[in-house]
Design a protein around this motif. Structure first.
Motif: not given
Length: 113
Positions: A103-113
């Motif tokens: 979830s943190f990686a998705r927050e950093l990248t702006g990814s919903d995947a």
């Protein structure tokens, strides 16, 4: 607030994996926006540092061991970022919050995947 980031766990939680350098860049941008202190901990060697992030290469010590030791020494609140259950048990007991690596990686990248 200090954010202790299990960098290998976060960067490998997306496909394709984030490179260590890209993770540090994204983390620096995020830390500046959120006005927090980020510590990215890597097993072995670490990528070059970027302003706004403490980048730690642990050499022969594991990132998990380093994070556990740092967390034990902190007198101030901290957030632990990892999906590693063992590390959560070892270092997360006194954390104000524990955030999953994916979830943190998705927050950093702006990814919903």
């Amino acid at each position: 607030m200090i954010w202790l980031v299990d960098a290998p766990n976060v960067r490998r939680s997306l496909w394709p994996n984030l490179s260590p350098e890209r993770l540090v860049e994204l983390l620096a941008e995020w830390a500046a926006r959120e006005d927090v202190e980020a510590v990215a901990v890597f097993d072995g060697p670490a990528p070059a540092g970027v302003a706004g992030v403490e980048v730690v290469g642990t050499g022969r010590e594991s990132a998990d061991d380093w994070i556990t030791q740092r967390a034990a020494k902190l007198d101030e609140p901290y957030v632990l970022v990892t999906s590693d259950r063992e590390l959560r048990e070892r270092a997360g007991g006194r954390a104000e919050r524990v955030v999953g690596g994916g979830s943190f990686a998705r927050e950093l990248t702006g990814s919903d995947a």
